[in-house]
Scaffold this active site. Structure first.
Site, PDB file in Angstrom:
ATOM      1  CB  THR A 128      -1.034  -0.007   1.353  1.00 42.20           C
ATOM      2  OG1 THR A 128      -0.210   0.045   2.407  1.00 42.20           O
ATOM      3  CG2 THR A 128      -1.890  -1.027   1.274  1.00 42.20           C
ATOM      4  CG  ASN A 131       0.868   5.564   5.365  1.00 42.23           C
ATOM      5  OD1 ASN A 131       0.009   6.536   5.321  1.00 42.23           O
ATOM      6  ND2 ASN A 131       1.506   5.285   6.424  1.00 42.23           N
ATOM      7  CD  GLU A 159      -1.753   1.688   5.704  1.00 41.98           C
ATOM      8  OE1 GLU A 159      -0.628   1.387   5.402  1.00 41.98           O
ATOM      9  OE2 GLU A 159      -2.667   1.163   6.460  1.00 41.98           O
TER      10      GLU A 159
END
Length: 309
Positions: free
Chosen positions: A207, A209, A257
């Site tokens: 992911t 952030n 995220e």
């Protein structure tokens, strides 16, 4: 589109125009109706069409309430949408304590008459001057006979007023698709990709952030189907989580995220734009990594389905 920033006691240069008044957070369908009426009037009078707006929000300056003021659209996005609609000029007045203390007559003299307004357009609930004492009903008196005006009536969807407040409430409840209907486009936020704890990559769902660059209204905690726009113009489907990652932490700060589907590149330091398309599920804690991975795989399927409808 010309953008003119003013800080009291600066006055605009006289340049005849139809002027639309409002804060216009979101530039939603109700705001767009006000701007369309102004554009129609500008064509009738054969003069440019201007918007007079304010920044920051009055509540931020006047300290009304204890919560941080959050916005649907930052100023730059607000200006982009106005330009797309065909507005010729925008006056951005810095909202300060001193500015807030102007009487209704002083506001009209200092800004509308000084700007050469030949016609004013605003919504039925627009107010101006100290304590909002000036109303559309008083504008004829304060105009000193220099301009006339059009009051735009309430714009409704599903028998309810379209307003920035209504859109904020929809976002707070996760109803991003309903908010998009009232905005006339998907809700958008921008942010910079920062380093996280890399747990997503460890379980096969890396992911980005994202740290928001602005005091946006953040949708409710949960998982969403989104589109992500990269700095180079590429666009990817994604699933985005807003939450505290309860599977790994008992408490923690809220993070945003996003997992880009069909994508595997380094995004650190890039600015990403998210379009919030659909709410998928609540955030919840899982009893282990395997159950979390199973749910994330299902989230990926659900996100792709939501984004291809």
């Amino acid at each position: 589109m010309d953008i003119i920033h003013l800080t009291y006691p600066e006055r605009p240069v006289e340049d005849p125009a139809v002027i639309a008044l409002g804060f216009f957070d979101g530039v939603h369908l109700g705001h767009q109706r006000v701007l369309q009426v102004a554009l129609e009037k500008g064509r009738q009078l054969n003069v440019p069409v201007a918007v007079m707006t304010f920044d920051p929000h009055p509540k931020q300056v006047l300290g009304q309430g204890t919560e941080q003021v959050r916005y649907i659209t930052p100023l730059d996005r607000k200006l982009e949408k106005m330009a797309q609609l065909g507005i010729d000029r925008v006056y951005v007045i810095e909202f300060t304590i001193t500015f807030s203390e102007l009487s209704p007559q002083d506001f009209v003299d200092h800004y509308l008459i000084a700007a050469g307004a030949c016609h004013i357009v605003a919504g039925f609930d627009y107010s101006y001057g100290r304590f909002g004492a000036g109303k559309m009903e008083t504008l004829d008196f304060h105009s000193r006979g220099r301009f006339d005006h059009t009051t735009v009536s309430e714009h409704q969807a599903d028998k309810e007023k379209v307003s920035s407040t209504r859109i904020r409430h929809l976002l707070a409840s996760g109803a991003v698709s309903e908010a998009a209907t009232l905005l006339g486009e998907p809700y958008q936020t921008k942010g910079i990709v920062i380093h996280g704890d890399a747990r997503g990559r460890q379980i096969g769902f890396p992911t980005a952030n994202i740290r928001p660059e602005f005091s946006y209204v953040i949708p409710k905690l949960g998982v969403y189907a989104t589109f992500v726009h990269l700095e180079d113009g590429r666009k990817y489907p994604a699933m985005t989580n807003i939450g505290r990652r309860p599977t790994f932490y008992e408490t923690g700060d809220v993070s945003i995220e996003t997992h880009l589907l069909q994508f595997d590149e380094d995004l650190y330091g890039q600015e990403l734009k998210l379009e919030w398309m659909a709410y998928l599920r609540d955030e919840r804690a899982f009893d282990g990594i395997d159950s979390l991975k199973t749910q994330l795989a299902q989230d990926k399927i659900n996100a792709l389905q939501a984004l291809t409808v």
